[in-house]
Design an enzyme around this catalytic site. Structure first.
Site, mmCIF file in Angstrom:
data_model
loop_
_atom_site.group_PDB
_atom_site.id
_atom_site.type_symbol
_atom_site.label_atom_id
_atom_site.label_comp_id
_atom_site.label_asym_id
_atom_site.label_seq_id
_atom_site.Cartn_x
_atom_site.Cartn_y
_atom_site.Cartn_z
ATOM 1 N N CYS A 1 46.943 34.233 51.474
ATOM 2 C CA CYS A 1 48.166 34.287 50.871
ATOM 3 C C CYS A 1 49.369 34.215 51.569
ATOM 4 C CB CYS A 1 48.393 35.367 49.961
ATOM 5 S SG CYS A 1 48.064 36.985 50.758
ATOM 6 N N LYS B 1 36.827 44.165 39.218
ATOM 7 C CA LYS B 1 36.523 42.880 38.850
ATOM 8 C C LYS B 1 36.561 42.100 40.109
ATOM 9 C CE LYS B 1 36.933 39.017 37.297
ATOM 10 N NZ LYS B 1 36.166 37.991 38.251
ATOM 11 N N GLU C 1 51.712 26.166 47.246
ATOM 12 C CA GLU C 1 50.578 26.699 48.087
ATOM 13 C C GLU C 1 49.516 25.528 48.250
ATOM 14 O OE1 GLU C 1 48.525 30.112 46.428
ATOM 15 O OE2 GLU C 1 48.943 31.102 48.386
ATOM 16 N N GLU D 1 50.256 40.789 43.130
ATOM 17 C CA GLU D 1 49.918 40.336 44.685
ATOM 18 C C GLU D 1 49.781 38.815 44.333
ATOM 19 O OE1 GLU D 1 51.153 41.519 47.239
ATOM 20 O OE2 GLU D 1 51.022 43.721 46.830
HETATM 21 P P1 NAD Z 1 42.503 33.263 40.855
HETATM 22 O O1 NAD Z 1 43.856 33.614 40.293
HETATM 23 O O2 NAD Z 1 41.896 32.061 40.362
HETATM 24 O O3 NAD Z 1 41.587 34.660 40.473
HETATM 25 C C1 NAD Z 1 41.786 35.870 40.854
HETATM 26 C C2 NAD Z 1 40.969 36.806 40.123
HETATM 27 O O4 NAD Z 1 41.340 36.820 38.817
HETATM 28 C C3 NAD Z 1 39.565 36.532 40.105
HETATM 29 O O5 NAD Z 1 38.619 37.626 40.079
HETATM 30 C C4 NAD Z 1 39.346 35.985 38.691
HETATM 31 O O6 NAD Z 1 37.923 35.877 38.221
HETATM 32 C C5 NAD Z 1 40.459 36.553 38.001
HETATM 33 N N1 NAD Z 1 40.772 36.092 36.611
HETATM 34 C C6 NAD Z 1 41.124 34.602 36.379
HETATM 35 N N2 NAD Z 1 41.503 34.840 35.177
HETATM 36 C C7 NAD Z 1 41.700 35.761 34.656
HETATM 37 C C8 NAD Z 1 42.107 36.305 33.535
HETATM 38 N N3 NAD Z 1 42.684 35.581 32.627
HETATM 39 N N4 NAD Z 1 42.165 37.884 33.187
HETATM 40 C C9 NAD Z 1 41.856 38.541 34.081
HETATM 41 N N5 NAD Z 1 41.518 37.992 35.297
HETATM 42 C C10 NAD Z 1 41.232 36.751 35.418
HETATM 43 O O7 NAD Z 1 42.885 33.449 42.359
HETATM 44 P P2 NAD Z 1 41.801 33.036 43.496
HETATM 45 O O8 NAD Z 1 41.793 31.596 43.589
HETATM 46 O O9 NAD Z 1 40.572 34.087 43.561
HETATM 47 O O10 NAD Z 1 42.722 33.503 44.837
HETATM 48 C C11 NAD Z 1 43.483 32.855 45.475
HETATM 49 C C12 NAD Z 1 45.036 33.052 45.010
HETATM 50 O O11 NAD Z 1 45.051 34.381 45.499
HETATM 51 C C13 NAD Z 1 46.015 32.420 46.001
HETATM 52 O O12 NAD Z 1 46.976 32.071 45.056
HETATM 53 C C14 NAD Z 1 46.562 33.291 46.878
HETATM 54 O O13 NAD Z 1 47.574 33.154 47.450
HETATM 55 C C15 NAD Z 1 46.377 34.631 46.294
HETATM 56 N N6 NAD Z 1 46.314 35.885 46.957
HETATM 57 C C16 NAD Z 1 47.351 36.541 47.147
HETATM 58 C C17 NAD Z 1 47.375 37.885 47.940
HETATM 59 C C18 NAD Z 1 48.396 38.768 48.077
HETATM 60 O O14 NAD Z 1 48.370 39.851 48.588
HETATM 61 N N7 NAD Z 1 49.531 38.217 47.679
HETATM 62 C C19 NAD Z 1 46.095 38.094 48.787
HETATM 63 C C20 NAD Z 1 45.271 37.253 48.648
HETATM 64 C C21 NAD Z 1 45.259 35.981 47.905
#
Ligand code: NAD
Length: 471
Positions: free
Chosen positions: A280, A171, A375, A246
Site C-alpha cells: 500500500c 476475516k 494504484e 487503511e
Molecule cells: P480488497 O479490498 O479487495 O479486499 C480486502 C478484504 O476485504 C478482503 O479480506 C476481502 O475479502 C474483504 N471484502 C471484500 N468485499 C467486502 C465487503 N463488501 N465487505 C467486507 N469485506 C469485504 O483488497 P485486497 O486486494 O485484498 O488488498 C489490496 C489493497 O489493500 C490495495 O489497495 C492496498 O493498497 C490496500 N492495502 C492497504 C494497506 C494500508 O495499511 N493502508 C495495507 C495493505 C494493503
C-alpha cells in the site's frame, strides 16, 4: 493440506472449501474451509460472550500483558514454519514471509507493554464534584485483512485490540488465508479465553459484508482497496459503527538536487520492488529535479535491469504477483499508459516463467496520466521531472491518495521544509519505509483514516468515558 476456521476456541470445518493457489507455479497449493454466514454469527456470539463476561476487559491488565508476551514468543517459534506457508500461498520471498511473522511478534511485544498503562485522568471541577475519564474497550472488533501482508496486517490490529481488552473476529483474505491460521494458532496458545480471537475465511461479499453490517459488531478495522472501503463505509454508516480505514496509496518520493543517488537507489529497491510493488505504501512515483533527471533515471533503469526474477523460494528480487487477475490488471495499466503517451524505459513485459510475473518496470509519464494517479500494485515505478520545489510538492500531493511520501536530499533545512508540505500520514526522509511498529501509520484522503502502529493506535481500539460525580 486442508486448513480450518477458528471459532470459539475450536478449529472448525465447513461444508464448502476454497482452494488456495501458489502464484509462483500457478498450481493449487492447499484448501481451506469456507466460512458461512452461520459461522460468522457463531464467531460474533463467542466474541460477544467474552465481552459481556468481561473476560478480557475486567481482569487485571497485567494478565493481558502476560498473554501478549506469550503470544509474541509463540509467534517467533513458528516463524520458519509459517514463512514457508506464506511464501507458497502469497508468492513472496521466504525472508519477507519470515519478516512478517517477526514483525507480528513485535506488535504483540509492543502492545503488551501498553496493556497495563491505559491510564485515565481526573479533571478538577470544584469541591462538589469528582470527575474522571477512563479508556474502555470498544467490545467486538471485526478486522478485515487484505492478501498482500495477511500475517503482519492481521497482527497490527489484533495486538492492540487485545491489549485494550476487545474480543476479535478476523476475516482473512480469500487469496492468502493460510499463514494467518498459524498466527492464530500461536496466539491461541498464549492463554487468552475461548472466543477472544476468532478467524473466518470466507468471501468478502458474503461473510465480510455480513460481519460489517451485524449488530454485534462494535468496530470495523478494514485494510484493503478504496472500492471495498467505500462499500464498507456505506454499510457501517447504518449503525454508525466506528471504523479504521487503511486503504491504498500512490506515494511519491521527491529527489532534490543534492540527493545522494545511493540512498535513492536503496529506496527504489525496497520502495517499489519489495513484494513486487504489492505494498500500500509503495514508492510508486519518483519526482526528480530536472538537473539530476537523466543521471537518476539511468541509475534506476540499470537497477531495475539487474534484479533477479523468480519464485519466493528462490529468494529472487522480483517475486510473482498474487494472481493471474493481478498480473492482467498491471499489464493493462501499462498498455493504457503507453496509449496515453507514456514511455516504458525498461520492463513492461511478462517474463518467460510459469507463475504470475511482471518484469520490473520504469515508466516516464506526466503527472495527470492514469498510471501516475492510480494504484498499480505491481513492480512499476513512474518517473517524472520537476523544475521548482513548489512544482515537486504539487506533483507529489496531486493525487486523491495520501498514505506516505518521501524526500531525498542532503540539506537538512530543505528536506524538512519539503517533508512538512507533503500530504500523507508518514513522510520518509532519505529512506523509504523508515520507522517501524513504534511509528504511527495511516492515511489521509482516499488512503483512509485512523492510525495503526505506535502508541496512538491503541486509542483506536478504545472509547473515552467520562464520569462526573456530584458529591
Ligand atoms: P480488497 O479490498 O479487495 O479486499 C480486502 C478484504 O476485504 C478482503 O479480506 C476481502 O475479502 C474483504 N471484502 C471484500 N468485499 C467486502 C465487503 N463488501 N465487505 C467486507 N469485506 C469485504 O483488497 P485486497 O486486494 O485484498 O488488498 C489490496 C489493497 O489493500 C490495495 O489497495 C492496498 O493498497 C490496500 N492495502 C492497504 C494497506 C494500508 O495499511 N493502508 C495495507 C495493505 C494493503
Amino acid at each position: 493440506m486442508h486448513y480450518l476456521n477458528y471459532i470459539d476456541g475450536d478449529w472448525c470445518n465447513s461444508d464448502q472449501t476454497m482452494t488456495v493457489m501458489n502464484p509462483g507455479s500457478g498450481e493449487a497449493y492447499a484448501t481451506i474451509a469456507k466460512a458461512s454466514v452461520t459461522d460468522a454469527d457463531r464467531a460474533l456470539a463467542a466474541a460477544r460472550r467474552v465481552v459481556e463476561q468481561g473476560l478480557l476487559s475486567d481482569i487485571r491488565p497485567a494478565v493481558r500483558t502476560e498473554w501478549m508476551l506469550n503470544a509474541a514468543q509463540a509467534i517467533r517459534e513458528i516463524a520458519d514454519e509459517g514463512a514457508l506457508v506464506a511464501c507458497r500461498e502469497n508468492g513472496k520471498s521466504l525472508q519477507d514471509a519470515k519478516d512478517e511473522f517477526i514483525e507480528s511478534a513485535r506488535y504483540f511485544e509492543y502492545y503488551a507493554g501498553m496493556a497495563d498503562k491505559l491510564e485515565g485522568s481526573s479533571i478538577p471541577l470544584g469541591r462538589e464534584y469528582v470527575d474522571f475519564t477512563q479508556y474502555v474497550p470498544l467490545g467486538v472488533s471485526v478486522q478485515i485483512v487484505p492478501w498482500n501482508f495477511p500475517v503482519s496486517i492481521c497482527a497490527r490490529s489484533l495486538a492492540p485490540a487485545l491489549a485494550a481488552g476487545n474480543a476479535v473476529v478476523i476475516k482473512s483474505p480469500e487469496l492468502s488465508p493460510l499463514a494467518v491460521t498459524l498466527l492464530v494458532t500461536a496466539v491461541e496458545s498464549a492463554g487468552f479465553p475461548k472466543g477472544a480471537v476468532n478467524l473466518l475465511c470466507g468471501t468478502g461479499s458474503i461473510v465480510g459484508s455480513h460481519l460489517v453490517k451485524h449488530g454485534e459488531t462494535d468496530q470495523i478495522v478494514f485494510t484493503g482497496s478504496v472500492p471495498t472501503g467505500r462499500r464498507i463505509l456505506e454499510d457501517a454508516a447504518y449503525r454508525a459503527t466506528p471504523s479504521v480505514m487503511e486503504l491504498g496509496g500512490k506515494s511519491a518520493g521527491i529527489v532534490l538536487r543534492d540527493a545522494d543517488v545511493k540512498k535513492v537507489l536503496q529506496s527504489v529497491r525496497s520502495g517499489i520492488f519489495f513484494n513486487s510493488g504489492q505494498v500500500c505504501s509503495a514508492m510508486s512515483r519518483l519526482v526528480i529535479d530536472q538537473a539530476r533527471y537523466t543521471e537518476v533515471v539511468d541509475a534506476v533503469v540499470t537497477l531495475a535491469q539487474s534484479l533477479t526474477i523468480g519464485s519466493g523460494e528462490s529468494q529472487s528480487d522480483i517475486t510473482p504477483l498474487i494472481s493471474a487477475e493481478q498480473q492482467y490488471s498491471v499489464l493493462d495499466m501499462i498498455e493504457e499508459a503507453k496509449r496515453e503517451g507514456a514511455k516504458v524505459l525498461t520492463g513492461g513485459y511478462v517474463p518467460d516463467l510459469s507463475g504470475y510475473f511482471i518484469a520490473p518496470t520504469i515508466i516516464e509519464a506526466t503527472p495527470d496520466m492514469r498510471i501516475a494517479q492510480q494504484e498499480v500494485f505491481g513492480p512499476v515505478l513512474v518517473v517524472m521531472p520537476f523544475e521548482t520545489e513548489q512544482e515537486a510538492v504539487a506533483i507529489a500531493n496531486g493525487t486523491d491518495f495520501g498514505l506516505v511520501a518521501g524526500v531525498f536530499g542532503e540539506s537538512l533545512s530543505q528536506t524538512l521544509r519539503v517533508a512538512q508540505k507533503l500530504r500523507g500520514g508518514q513522510v520518509y526522509v532519505n529512506e523509504w519505509f523508515a520507522g517501524g511498529v513504534e511509528t504511527p501509520f495511516g492515511g489521509v484522503g482516499l488512503s483512509g483514516f485512523g492510525r495503526e502502529k505506535g502508541q496512538e493506535a491503541i486509542y483506536s481500539y478504545m472509547q473515552t468515558r467520562n464520569i462526573a460525580v456530584r458529591l
